[in-house]
Design a protein around this motif. Structure first.
Motif, PDB file in Angstrom:
ATOM      1  N   PRO A1081      28.613  29.057 -53.043  1.00  0.00           N
ATOM      2  CA  PRO A1081      27.838  29.236 -53.284  1.00  0.00           C
ATOM      3  C   PRO A1081      27.350  30.589 -52.766  1.00  0.00           C
ATOM      4  CG  PRO A1081      27.049  27.834 -54.719  1.00  0.00           C
ATOM      5  CD  PRO A1081      28.238  27.227 -53.284  1.00  0.00           C
ATOM      6  N   CYS A1082      26.939  29.603 -51.513  1.00  0.00           N
ATOM      7  CA  CYS A1082      25.788  30.465 -50.295  1.00  0.00           C
ATOM      8  C   CYS A1082      27.257  30.858 -49.421  1.00  0.00           C
ATOM      9  CB  CYS A1082      25.709  29.820 -49.221  1.00  0.00           C
ATOM     10  SG  CYS A1082      23.954  28.953 -50.233  1.00  0.00           S
ATOM     11  N   PHE A1083      28.080  31.209 -49.738  1.00  0.00           N
ATOM     12  CA  PHE A1083      28.884  31.657 -48.166  1.00  0.00           C
ATOM     13  C   PHE A1083      29.281  33.356 -48.937  1.00  0.00           C
ATOM     14  CE2 PHE A1083      33.217  33.733 -47.245  1.00  0.00           C
ATOM     15  CZ  PHE A1083      33.762  33.592 -46.209  1.00  0.00           C
ATOM     16  N   GLN A1084      29.086  33.968 -47.539  1.00  0.00           N
ATOM     17  CA  GLN A1084      29.094  35.708 -47.447  1.00  0.00           C
ATOM     18  C   GLN A1084      29.978  35.954 -45.974  1.00  0.00           C
ATOM     19  OE1 GLN A1084      24.987  37.283 -46.511  1.00  0.00           O
ATOM     20  NE2 GLN A1084      24.933  36.834 -49.245  1.00  0.00           N
ATOM     21  N   LEU A1085      31.203  36.926 -46.623  1.00  0.00           N
ATOM     22  CA  LEU A1085      31.828  37.212 -45.815  1.00  0.00           C
ATOM     23  C   LEU A1085      31.317  37.115 -44.384  1.00  0.00           C
ATOM     24  CD1 LEU A1085      35.357  36.786 -44.967  1.00  0.00           C
ATOM     25  CD2 LEU A1085      35.293  39.327 -45.797  1.00  0.00           C
ATOM     26  N   HIS A1086      30.171  38.171 -44.457  1.00  0.00           N
ATOM     27  CA  HIS A1086      29.950  39.721 -43.482  1.00  0.00           C
ATOM     28  C   HIS A1086      29.267  38.205 -42.034  1.00  0.00           C
ATOM     29  CE1 HIS A1086      25.819  38.603 -43.125  1.00  0.00           C
ATOM     30  NE2 HIS A1086      25.794  38.759 -45.116  1.00  0.00           N
ATOM     31  N   SER A1087      29.174  37.350 -42.443  1.00  0.00           N
ATOM     32  CA  SER A1087      28.438  36.204 -41.628  1.00  0.00           C
ATOM     33  C   SER A1087      29.879  35.640 -40.859  1.00  0.00           C
ATOM     34  CB  SER A1087      28.582  35.283 -42.722  1.00  0.00           C
ATOM     35  OG  SER A1087      26.807  35.039 -42.833  1.00  0.00           O
ATOM     36  N   ILE A1088      31.289  35.886 -41.566  1.00  0.00           N
ATOM     37  CA  ILE A1088      32.171  35.274 -40.533  1.00  0.00           C
ATOM     38  C   ILE A1088      32.805  36.565 -39.867  1.00  0.00           C
ATOM     39  CG2 ILE A1088      34.455  34.531 -41.183  1.00  0.00           C
ATOM     40  CD1 ILE A1088      32.851  32.842 -41.417  1.00  0.00           C
ATOM     41  N   GLN A1089      33.337  37.816 -40.296  1.00  0.00           N
ATOM     42  CA  GLN A1089      33.029  38.686 -39.185  1.00  0.00           C
ATOM     43  C   GLN A1089      31.881  39.529 -38.664  1.00  0.00           C
ATOM     44  OE1 GLN A1089      32.364  41.753 -43.082  1.00  0.00           O
ATOM     45  NE2 GLN A1089      34.933  41.774 -43.049  1.00  0.00           N
ATOM     46  N   HIS A1090      31.076  38.903 -38.714  1.00  0.00           N
ATOM     47  CA  HIS A1090      30.021  38.818 -37.610  1.00  0.00           C
ATOM     48  C   HIS A1090      30.272  37.785 -35.667  1.00  0.00           C
ATOM     49  CE1 HIS A1090      26.034  38.411 -35.146  1.00  0.00           C
ATOM     50  NE2 HIS A1090      25.301  39.767 -35.306  1.00  0.00           N
ATOM     51  N   LEU A1091      30.636  36.949 -36.635  1.00  0.00           N
ATOM     52  CA  LEU A1091      31.176  35.870 -35.606  1.00  0.00           C
ATOM     53  C   LEU A1091      32.489  36.279 -34.757  1.00  0.00           C
ATOM     54  CD1 LEU A1091      30.973  32.203 -37.045  1.00  0.00           C
ATOM     55  CD2 LEU A1091      29.583  32.991 -35.316  1.00  0.00           C
ATOM     56  N   LEU A1092      33.276  36.639 -35.718  1.00  0.00           N
ATOM     57  CA  LEU A1092      34.524  37.243 -35.001  1.00  0.00           C
ATOM     58  C   LEU A1092      34.280  38.617 -34.398  1.00  0.00           C
ATOM     59  CD1 LEU A1092      37.360  36.746 -37.345  1.00  0.00           C
ATOM     60  CD2 LEU A1092      37.054  35.498 -35.895  1.00  0.00           C
ATOM     61  N   GLY A1093      32.995  39.756 -34.180  1.00  0.00           N
ATOM     62  CA  GLY A1093      32.497  40.652 -33.590  1.00  0.00           C
ATOM     63  C   GLY A1093      33.036  41.702 -34.516  1.00  0.00           C
ATOM     64  N   GLU A1094      33.722  41.855 -35.182  1.00  0.00           N
ATOM     65  CA  GLU A1094      33.863  42.762 -36.307  1.00  0.00           C
ATOM     66  C   GLU A1094      32.787  43.756 -37.063  1.00  0.00           C
ATOM     67  OE1 GLU A1094      36.774  42.071 -39.296  1.00  0.00           O
ATOM     68  OE2 GLU A1094      38.033  41.354 -37.355  1.00  0.00           O
ATOM     69  N   ALA A1095      32.984  44.939 -37.089  1.00  0.00           N
ATOM     70  CA  ALA A1095      32.482  45.872 -38.218  1.00  0.00           C
ATOM     71  C   ALA A1095      31.830  45.216 -39.312  1.00  0.00           C
ATOM     72  CB  ALA A1095      32.065  47.164 -38.307  1.00  0.00           C
ATOM     73  N   GLY A1096      31.113  45.516 -40.608  1.00  0.00           N
ATOM     74  CA  GLY A1096      30.517  45.153 -40.879  1.00  0.00           C
ATOM     75  C   GLY A1096      31.400  45.578 -42.340  1.00  0.00           C
ATOM     76  N   ASP A1097      32.872  45.573 -42.206  1.00  0.00           N
ATOM     77  CA  ASP A1097      33.914  46.521 -43.717  1.00  0.00           C
ATOM     78  C   ASP A1097      34.511  44.598 -43.525  1.00  0.00           C
ATOM     79  OD1 ASP A1097      37.156  45.948 -43.756  1.00  0.00           O
ATOM     80  OD2 ASP A1097      36.737  46.059 -41.413  1.00  0.00           O
TER      81      ASP A1097
END
Length: 1192
Positions: A1081-1097
């Protein structure tokens, strides 16, 4: 009475009315120790006309004000001599003069210096001299005239000590012409003594030719006591007049000591001057016992004073002179035994002074500029700022300077070695066990005194005034080791384990590995009877049990402040450095009525009934060495101990005492003296930096160039001084020979521990100090003696390293060891051991069985034990193998200079693949251990990260307040520690996932699924907290607070990424891991995107490659499926978010404690724990929570 002086003769300190505060005063009323904040005392005699002088022998270099005062001066605990209108003082600690106001004056003084205080009442001036050198006129136009007279006076702070010479002894080597001592010299007695000594000299150089009936001249050095009766009768007549004079201090020092020194002036060894032995025989023959006793006592005190306060010159001539005479006197058996037996004359405390070589603070006065004309310091440094021992690009000029400096250091070392050899000779005389013709051998008298010395230093650790100064202890330890090793032919020295439990050696109240001795005797009495044939008397156990009941009360009394001590009991020994003769103080002066009137428990604890059969003072040679079937010190040999013959059992106890000395204060002093080497390094770096700036400075900026050149000159002068001082310290403290002494001590401790360990349960009787000394001696060899000497050059170095590694590996979790402090020390030592390649390889060299046992202990659950060090050890074994984990320092800190590049945490990564393999095998085979270990790691990670988040919330709130405020540095340190713990726990999880992925991914194992879900939950919580835009973590990191330098995105995100890479990219069961991660339940996609250096899309794509360069497409479909729902969530304020996962709003409240979280977090938590996250209360129910309803 002499004109210009009023008061009694002899002149002493006024201990009846002329003092303020708390003071200890010596027997002779000339030595004093401060015992309160700022105590003052004056002399009994004053002067009002003429030119007068007195001397002060500085025994400690702390805060003191020495000078003159009038009778009208009133002092208190804040104001002393020099702080009132009619008092004048010199303060060499702060290098100032005082008369109400203060200005700079004079030089800094040091222990062993002599201050001369001069007053000229005709001219109205006061002057001070330091070691005979005038410091210039300090005060002019002082108040004089009718009714004004000046007393010698001093004010001194707590623990400081001095001794006065008003004229009771001959003036030092620094007499001042034109000034009179306050006390008249015994002129008539002096003339008489010199005349009688002249008669004695004539007789010694005359022989009678009986056949020719005439007198013949001969060399007095050849005179022997057994000669013509006429000569002896003549000498007896002379001694009738001479002997009474030799009981007076002044005459012994001025007449007898100088005469005896003159005999030795010709040089050569002491053995070549038998006349001194003959003279001592003559003294014992022709003088009454009380006369020769007093004469010897005063002679030894005068020698000790002269040795201690003589100036340091390049050839150390004065020190050698006095040590040679001391050796000659101690070679006389009867005199030696009298001095050893006399409690007030030559106890170990006083004799320690003879083994000390003081370090000169003023290089020029000590003549080191002549001895070491060329100075040198390191100018080449490696990337970490450390000195390079043999730089490759050293210029020819630098090489010449270095070699000239090294030659100067060798010259100095040879001079010092002469003094050290004389000191060892003295100890060999004291350790003589063959001189039994006149009673008990010297060694056994010395041994009992030595044990008493150790007891006073061990039991008075809370009272600094009663301790032997560590700088004296260091020199004494080295001389004692040299003397013992020369007596003991056996190379593999160790202390047999039976000394620890047979009661023959008193260990006072020192902590044993298994706890209190009385407890051990009760619980292990059957083991003692079975293994060592020692039966404990039941009455003795009862006696020690009764002692234990009083222990708290008595220790409380011992810990009370000295100032509140009773007058009605025996006072604890004050600082024995108070006077040059190291006399014990017998008067405790106090202006506080309560201290005089209130009777309290004496500070010296009454003798208790111990397991030993005899008190230290009562032991005889037979008790120590044994005879006729009596094993002496070796009583109770266990079966595991070899039945070897030890020729001199007394040496075992001395070795044991040496170990105790190192533990008491020597190790700390070795660490303290390293500061000079550190100063040389810092100034060398500063000088090199300044020279580089001068080279870059543009010609047009003459002002900057001038300032840089001034700085360059200051740094160079300081380095000239420090490099010469360092040469002295390296010769006396950090030489190769001293390093070998500490190495020998390390080997003794290792062998002793190994033998004690073989006794099984009886190992608990071993004192903790043996393990402490083993760890500290290794630390000293590694850190204090380099770069001048290297551990690698020591014989058998690698084998010793391996033996120590085996001890640390075995005993850090030994159930026989109960003390928490020693357990922590062992754990820290092992943690440091695995940080360095050489010592880590030593751990890998220990037998496989021991390595596996060590790893099993490290993998025990973290609950109910100090787990942080354990975790640190596992992290060090992994560092260098993890994802983005090959750095020595964190990338964002590379531009800053480390405080200490030698810290274990700043060493280059050196992972151990061998120990990693052992860990993998243990976790793979033992499923229960693996589950309990990982659950404990996950629990501690949950705690550490939650604590960290809570603290940065408080720090952020404090920073946002409009008023100026400061965050507590301790809170910042704890916050940084929690962050570091979180990172290290994540690294241990990464290590486990890498080495044994099936623990999480093989769901045929009973706990794998639960562990994977818990891991996913914690990783999501960490990511959510750290990666949210403009979140709390970001704001605190951007504050750049001192103390939080290590808190940054990189270390924690790269650790999380390492785990994700292993379970999502490199693993065989990727779909299972990704589904668990996504379903959390705690999973948030923007965290993975942050790790990959992507913008918040929220498109849900990983991008072309994962963080390790591997393709990340295997998990992308799972992420994209839920991206729309995640993106559609309404924004929530930070206060309403769950404090655990930071991903969902608060939706549940716990009963009965009313703490809150989201339902997902509490449901997950209740799967394996019923305690509240926050308060640890047992949760009885969970109810829905809505922020809207809670406001009404």
């Amino acid at each position: 009475m002499m004109e210009g002086r009023l008061g009694p003769q002899p002149v002493v300190l006024d201990h009846t009315s002329g003092f303020e505060g708390l003071l200890f005063v010596d027997d002779d009323l000339l030595g004093v120790i401060g015992h309160s904040n700022f105590s003052s005392i004056r002399a009994t005699t004053c002067v009002y006309k003429g030119k007068w002088a007195y001397e002060v022998l500085i025994s400690s270099q702390g805060l003191m004000q020495i000078g003159w005062c009038t009778l009208s001066c009133r002092f208190n605990q804040e104001e002393g001599v020099g702080d009132t209108p009619d008092s004048y003082a010199y303060d060499g600690n702060r290098v100032r003069k005082w008369n109400v106001t203060t200005t700079n004056y004079g030089k800094s003084w040091a222990a062993g210096d002599i201050v001369s205080c001069l007053i000229d009442l005709d001219e109205g001036t006061i002057t001070f001299c330091l070691n005979g050198q005038s410091l210039g006129t300090a005060f002019t136009s002082i108040k004089t005239g009718p009714g004004v007279a000046y007393f010698p006076a001093i004010s001194l702070s707590f623990k400081e000590s001095v001794a006065f010479n008003f004229g009771s002894r001959p003036c030092s080597t620094y007499p001042v012409e034109g000034y009179l001592p306050l006390q008249n010299p015994p002129a008539a007695d002096l003339m008489k003594a010199h005349r009688l000594l002249g008669y004695i000299r004539n007789i010694l150089s005359t022989s009678i030719d009986i056949q020719e009936e005439r007198l013949l001249e001969r060399d007095c050095a050849l005179w022997k006591l057994h000669g013509e009766p006429t000569v002896l009768i003549t000498l007896a007549h002379i001694f009738n007049h001479f002997a009474p004079l030799m009981c007076k201090v002044y005459l012994v020092e001025d007449v007898l000591m100088n005469f005896l020194l003159g005999i030795l002036e010709g040089g050569g060894s002491v053995d070549e001057h038998p006349l001194i032995q003959q003279l001592l025989d003559l003294f014992w023959l022709l003088m009454e016992d009380y006369e020769v006793n007093e004469c010897l006592k005063q002679l030894m005190m005068s020698l000790l004073r002269a040795y201690r306060f003589s100036p340091i010159i390049p050839d150390l001539g004065f020190q050698i002179h006095y040590l040679r005479l001391t050796t000659a006197i101690l070679r006389h058996e009867k005199s030696r035994k009298y001095l050893l037996n006399n409690e007030l004359t030559f106890d170990v405390l006083r004799s320690v002074v003879f083994f000390y070589i003081k370090t000169p603070l003023r290089v020029k006065e000590a003549g080191l500029e002549e001895l070491i004309p060329t100075t040198w310091w390191p100018t080449h440094f490696d990337k970490e700022g450390k000195d390079e021992r043999e730089p490759k690009d050293e210029s020819a000029d630098e090489r010449l300077r270095r070699r000239a400096y090294e030659r100067g250091c060798q010259r100095l070392k040879k001079r010092i070695e002469v003094v050290e050899e004389l000191q060892v000779q003295i100890l060999r005389l004291l350790l003589n066990n063959k001189d039994k013709t006149t009673g008990e051998a010297s060694r056994y008298i010395f041994l009992n005194k030595f044990r008493k010395f150790l007891q006073e230093n061990a039991s008075n650790r809370g009272h600094p005034t009663a301790l032997c100064p560590p700088e004296y202890m260091v020199c004494f330890l080295h001389r004692l080791i040299t003397a013992v090793r020369s007596c003991w032919e056996e190379s593999n020295a160790y202390v047999p384990p039976q000394l620890f439990y047979n009661g023959k050696v008193d260990y006072f109240d020192l902590q044993r590995l298994g706890g209190l001795l009385s407890h051990l005797k009760k619980t292990l009495k059957d083991d003692l009877a079975g293994k060592a044939n020692i039966i404990i008397d039941p009455a003795e156990i009862q006696a020690t049990s009764m002692d234990d009941l009083d222990e708290d009360e008595e220790s409380g009394a011992a810990q009370r402040p000295f100032g509140a001590a009773a007058m009605g009991g025996a006072l604890a020994r004050p600082s024995w450095l108070s006077s040059p003769t190291l006399g014990r103080a017998n008067r405790f002066l106090s202006t506080a009525a309560v201290s005089l009137m209130t009777p309290r428990r004496p500070l010296t604890q009454p003798e208790k009934v111990k397991v030993r059969t005899l008190a230290v003072e009562q032991r005889t040679e037979e008790d120590i060495e044994g005879s006729h079937g009596n094993d002496g010190l070796l009583l109770g040999r266990p079966l595991e101990e070899p039945d070897q013959v030890v020729a001199d059992k007394s040496l075992l106890e001395i070795v044991d005492g040496i170990v105790m000395m190192y533990n008491l204060s020597v190790h700390q002093q070795l660490g303290k003296m390293v500061v000079v080497s550190d100063d040389v390094h810092e100034y060398a770096v500063a000088l090199k930096d300044t020279e580089e700036k001068i080279a870059r400075c543009p010609a047009r900026r003459a002002d900057i160039l001038d300032e840089l050149q001034k700085s360059q000159k200051v740094f160079a002068e300081k380095l000239n001084h420090l490099s010469r001082r360092l040469a002295w310290i390296n010769a006396t403290i950090y030489s190769k020979e001293k390093m070998m002494d500490v190495y020998w001590l390390l080997c003794v401790c290792i062998r002793t521990i190994e033998h004690a360990d073989n006794t099984g349960s009886l190992f608990a009787f071993a004192p903790e100090l043996y393990l402490n000394v083993a760890m500290n001696a290794y630390s000293a060899l590694k850190n204090y003696f380099s770069p001048a000497n290297s551990m690698e050059e020591l014989p058998g170095y690698e084998e010793t390293l391996t033996q120590l590694a085996a001890i640390l590996a075995k005993h850090f979790a030994d159930p026989r060891i109960v003390g928490t402090d020693i357990k922590d020390s062992l754990m820290q030592a092992l943690a440091s051991y695995v940080c360095y390649p050489q010592s880590l390889r030593a751990v890998e060299r220990i037998p496989e069985e021991q390595r596996v046992a060590m790893m099993r202990n490290l993998l025990a659950p973290y609950e109910q034990r100090p787990w942080a060090q354990t975790n640190w050890i596992l992290v060090r074994l992994w560092r260098g193998c993890g994802f983005g984990y090959r750095y020595t320092r964190l990338p964002h800190l590379l531009k800053t200079k480390p405080e200490d590049a030698n810290l274990p945490s700043l060493q280059k990564p050196c992972p151990s693949l061998l120990l990693q393999r052992h860990m993998a095998e243990l976790l793979s085979l033992d499923k229960d251990m693996a589950a309990s270990f990982l659950n404990s790691v996950l629990n501690q990670l949950n705690w550490a990260f939650s604590e960290f988040i809570g603290m940065i919330q408080e720090i952020q709130q404090a920073a946002e307040r409009p008023e100026r405020n400061f965050v507590d540095t301790r809170q910042l340190k704890v916050c940084a520690t929690c962050f570091d713990l979180s990172v290290s726990l994540l690294r241990v999880l990464e290590m486990t996932v890498t080495l044994v992925p099936e623990i999480f991914l093989d769901w045929s194992r009973p706990s794998a699924e639960l562990l994977l879900r818990r891991l996913a939950q914690l990783l999501n919580q960490v990511l959510n907290r750290v990666t949210a835009e403009k979140n709390l973590f970001d704001r605190v990191v951007n504050l750049r607070l001192p103390g939080l330098e290590s808190v940054d995105h990189y270390p924690i995100l790269v650790a999380v990424t390492g785990i994700l890479v292993r379970i999502l990219v490199d693993g065989d069961r990727v779909s299972r891991a990704s589904s668990v991660l996504l379903s959390d339940p705690c999973f948030q996609l923007h965290s993975i995107q942050h790790l990959l250096g992507e913008a918040g899309d929220s498109s849900g794509s990983f991008g072309p490659s994962g963080p390790s360069g591997s393709s990340g497409s295997s998990g992308s479909s799972g992420f994209s499926g839920s991206s729309a729902a995640i993106a559609a969530r309404p924004p929530t304020s930070e206060e309403d978010l769950c404090p655990i996962c930071y991903a969902h709003s608060i939706s549940a409240i716990f009963k009965p404690c009313s703490h809150k979280s989201c339902k997902a977090c509490i449901n997950q938590h209740l799967m394996n724990n019923k305690d509240c996250f926050f308060c640890k209360a047992t949760i009885t129910g969970v109810e829905d929570y809505s922020p809207t309803t809670s406001t009404f």
